[in-house]
Design an enzyme around this catalytic site. Structure first.
Site, mmCIF file in Angstrom:
data_model
loop_
_atom_site.group_PDB
_atom_site.id
_atom_site.type_symbol
_atom_site.label_atom_id
_atom_site.label_comp_id
_atom_site.label_asym_id
_atom_site.label_seq_id
_atom_site.Cartn_x
_atom_site.Cartn_y
_atom_site.Cartn_z
ATOM 1 N N PRO A 156 -0.329 -9.302 1.826
ATOM 2 C CA PRO A 156 -1.653 -9.707 1.983
ATOM 3 C C PRO A 156 -2.170 -10.682 2.923
ATOM 4 O O PRO A 156 -3.417 -10.915 3.290
ATOM 5 C CB PRO A 156 -2.051 -9.940 0.754
ATOM 6 C CG PRO A 156 -0.944 -9.631 -0.387
ATOM 7 C CD PRO A 156 0.106 -9.783 0.288
ATOM 8 N N GLU A 207 7.420 -13.284 -6.192
ATOM 9 C CA GLU A 207 6.251 -14.052 -5.603
ATOM 10 C C GLU A 207 6.256 -13.970 -4.167
ATOM 11 O O GLU A 207 5.680 -14.445 -3.419
ATOM 12 C CB GLU A 207 6.482 -15.337 -6.394
ATOM 13 C CG GLU A 207 5.392 -15.420 -7.357
ATOM 14 C CD GLU A 207 5.413 -14.429 -8.578
ATOM 15 O OE1 GLU A 207 4.630 -13.596 -8.366
ATOM 16 O OE2 GLU A 207 6.332 -14.214 -9.029
ATOM 17 N N ARG A 243 3.099 10.457 11.139
ATOM 18 C CA ARG A 243 2.286 11.738 11.316
ATOM 19 C C ARG A 243 1.765 11.599 12.822
ATOM 20 O O ARG A 243 1.203 12.668 13.252
ATOM 21 C CB ARG A 243 1.190 11.969 10.328
ATOM 22 C CG ARG A 243 0.232 10.718 10.527
ATOM 23 C CD ARG A 243 -0.924 11.014 9.288
ATOM 24 N NE ARG A 243 -1.692 12.132 9.584
ATOM 25 C CZ ARG A 243 -2.888 12.311 10.544
ATOM 26 N NH1 ARG A 243 -2.790 11.075 11.191
ATOM 27 N NH2 ARG A 243 -3.431 13.188 10.529
ATOM 28 N N ASP A 275 -7.881 14.627 15.179
ATOM 29 C CA ASP A 275 -8.090 13.148 14.844
ATOM 30 C C ASP A 275 -8.620 12.357 15.793
ATOM 31 O O ASP A 275 -9.356 11.432 15.805
ATOM 32 C CB ASP A 275 -6.800 12.459 14.521
ATOM 33 C CG ASP A 275 -6.370 12.986 13.059
ATOM 34 O OD1 ASP A 275 -6.997 13.749 12.382
ATOM 35 O OD2 ASP A 275 -4.886 12.573 12.510
HETATM 36 C C1 9WO Z 1 2.339 -12.569 -6.678
HETATM 37 C C2 9WO Z 1 1.700 -13.531 -7.349
HETATM 38 C C3 9WO Z 1 1.662 -14.024 -8.823
HETATM 39 C C4 9WO Z 1 0.921 -15.009 -9.222
HETATM 40 C C5 9WO Z 1 0.000 -15.801 -8.326
HETATM 41 C C6 9WO Z 1 0.295 -15.402 -7.075
HETATM 42 C C7 9WO Z 1 0.921 -14.521 -6.470
HETATM 43 N N1 9WO Z 1 0.716 -13.975 -5.416
HETATM 44 C C8 9WO Z 1 1.970 -12.784 -5.306
HETATM 45 C C9 9WO Z 1 2.472 -11.934 -4.155
HETATM 46 O O1 9WO Z 1 1.564 -11.991 -3.094
HETATM 47 N N2 9WO Z 1 3.514 -11.169 -4.280
HETATM 48 C C10 9WO Z 1 3.593 -10.282 -3.196
HETATM 49 C C11 9WO Z 1 3.975 -9.222 -3.906
HETATM 50 C C12 9WO Z 1 4.822 -11.154 -2.598
HETATM 51 C C13 9WO Z 1 5.308 -10.155 -1.312
HETATM 52 C C14 9WO Z 1 5.242 -8.711 -1.697
HETATM 53 N N3 9WO Z 1 4.093 -8.012 -2.546
HETATM 54 C C15 9WO Z 1 3.170 -7.551 -2.106
HETATM 55 C C16 9WO Z 1 2.837 -7.244 -0.790
HETATM 56 N N4 9WO Z 1 2.216 -7.310 -3.081
HETATM 57 N N5 9WO Z 1 1.146 -6.780 -2.030
HETATM 58 C C17 9WO Z 1 1.514 -6.515 -0.995
HETATM 59 C C18 9WO Z 1 0.871 -6.166 0.204
HETATM 60 C C19 9WO Z 1 1.326 -5.863 1.459
HETATM 61 C C20 9WO Z 1 0.556 -5.404 2.465
HETATM 62 N N6 9WO Z 1 -0.666 -5.133 2.235
HETATM 63 C C21 9WO Z 1 -1.153 -5.392 0.899
HETATM 64 C C22 9WO Z 1 -0.483 -5.930 -0.097
#
Ligand code: 9WO
Length: 253
Positions: A88, A116, A154, A169
């Site tokens: 994120p 995490e 794709r 597209d």
């Molecule tokens: C978990 C967490 C728990 C308690 C407090 C803060 C926290 N942050 C996270 C976290 O960011 N976990 C991630 C899980 C670690 C990297 C992989 N994970 C992930 C990637 N979740 N969402 C994504 C992601 C990737 C690309 N675009 C959107 C979301």
């Protein structure tokens, strides 16, 4: 085009490789996906891939060593790959980026984190870019990696069954899609717009473009602001705005 994926959950990718457009592209040798599991590079009896975070706090962090060796193995198999960490914290992955990747043909090495996240030193040493598919936290990067793979693969020429679909597209690139209809021409009292039943392909093309512009204006005006419009598109958009003004007048009466 070659894709490498570092993941603790390789089985998840069956969703992508077993059926659909991506499976077909792999079958046709247009795309190749290889999975690398850090657990296969552990050295202790418990096959440990995570550890407690320095500084304390909840959860675990992916250890450097197994991850590093999985990445090194992938890079050896895929020299010159662009290394992407899905998180994120990354820059937004959008259609423009998907297109650029597909056109470049440069191999991608995607890293999906769990827990995490990963030891920051993995990112410092190996990661070229961090990509985000949206502002939400998932339980890992795998679903984001699958989103990236699907959107890119794709676009590889020959991946879509219908040669026109990718063309279609790009015709409305940067706009939302127009409505679609199929038979029957009337159902539950609802009809198909008459222009689509006439055979005038230029009129149909114009109608679709105008519908796409209308929806984009109503639902995602931010997309219109960042897209250059052709003279034809400007004209169609002006018609929409004029028509919406008329509609307001009618309401007031
Ligand atoms: C978990 C967490 C728990 C308690 C407090 C803060 C926290 N942050 C996270 C976290 O960011 N976990 C991630 C899980 C670690 C990297 C992989 N994970 C992930 C990637 N979740 N969402 C994504 C992601 C990737 C690309 N675009 C959107 C979301």
């Amino acid at each position: 085009m070659r894709f490498d994926l570092v993941t603790l959950m390789p089985a998840m990718f069956a969703a992508l490789t077993k059926e659909g457009v991506v499976a077909r592209a792999i079958g046709r040798r247009l795309a190749e996906i290889e999975l690398w599991n850090p657990r296969d590079y552990t050295k202790d009896v418990h096959r440990t891939v995570d550890d407690r975070p320095y500084g304390g706090g909840p959860g675990m962090v992916m250890k450097y060593q197994p991850l590093q060796q999985a990445i090194e193995s992938a890079l050896k198999a895929s020299p010159g790959a662009r290394v992407i960490y899905l998180s994120p914290q990354g820059v937004r992955f959008d259609q423009q980026r998907a297109k650029a990747v597909a056109e470049s043909g440069q191999p991608l090495l995607l890293i999906a984190g769990r827990y995490e996240g990963v030891d920051e030193r993995v990112i410092d040493r190996y990661v070229d870019e961090e990509w985000s598919i949206g502002d939400y936290v998932m339980s890992g990067g795998e679903l984001a990696a699958m989103v990236v793979l699907d959107a890119v693969i794709r676009l590889i020429p020959g991946a879509l069954g219908d040669a026109d679909s990718a063309q279609q597209d790009s015709f409305m690139d940067g706009l939302l899609d127009c409505p679609h209809y199929t038979r029957p021409d009337e159902i539950d009292g609802m009809t198909v717009p008459s222009v689509l039943q006439g055979g005038n392909h230029d009129v149909i093309r114009c109608w679709r473009l105008q519908q796409a512009l209308k929806r984009t204006l109503e639902r995602r005006p931010d997309l219109l602001r960042s897209r250059k419009l052709s003279a034809e598109e400007e004209k169609l958009l002006a018609e929409i705005i004029a028509a919406s003004g008329d509609a307001e007048q009618t309401q007031e009466q």
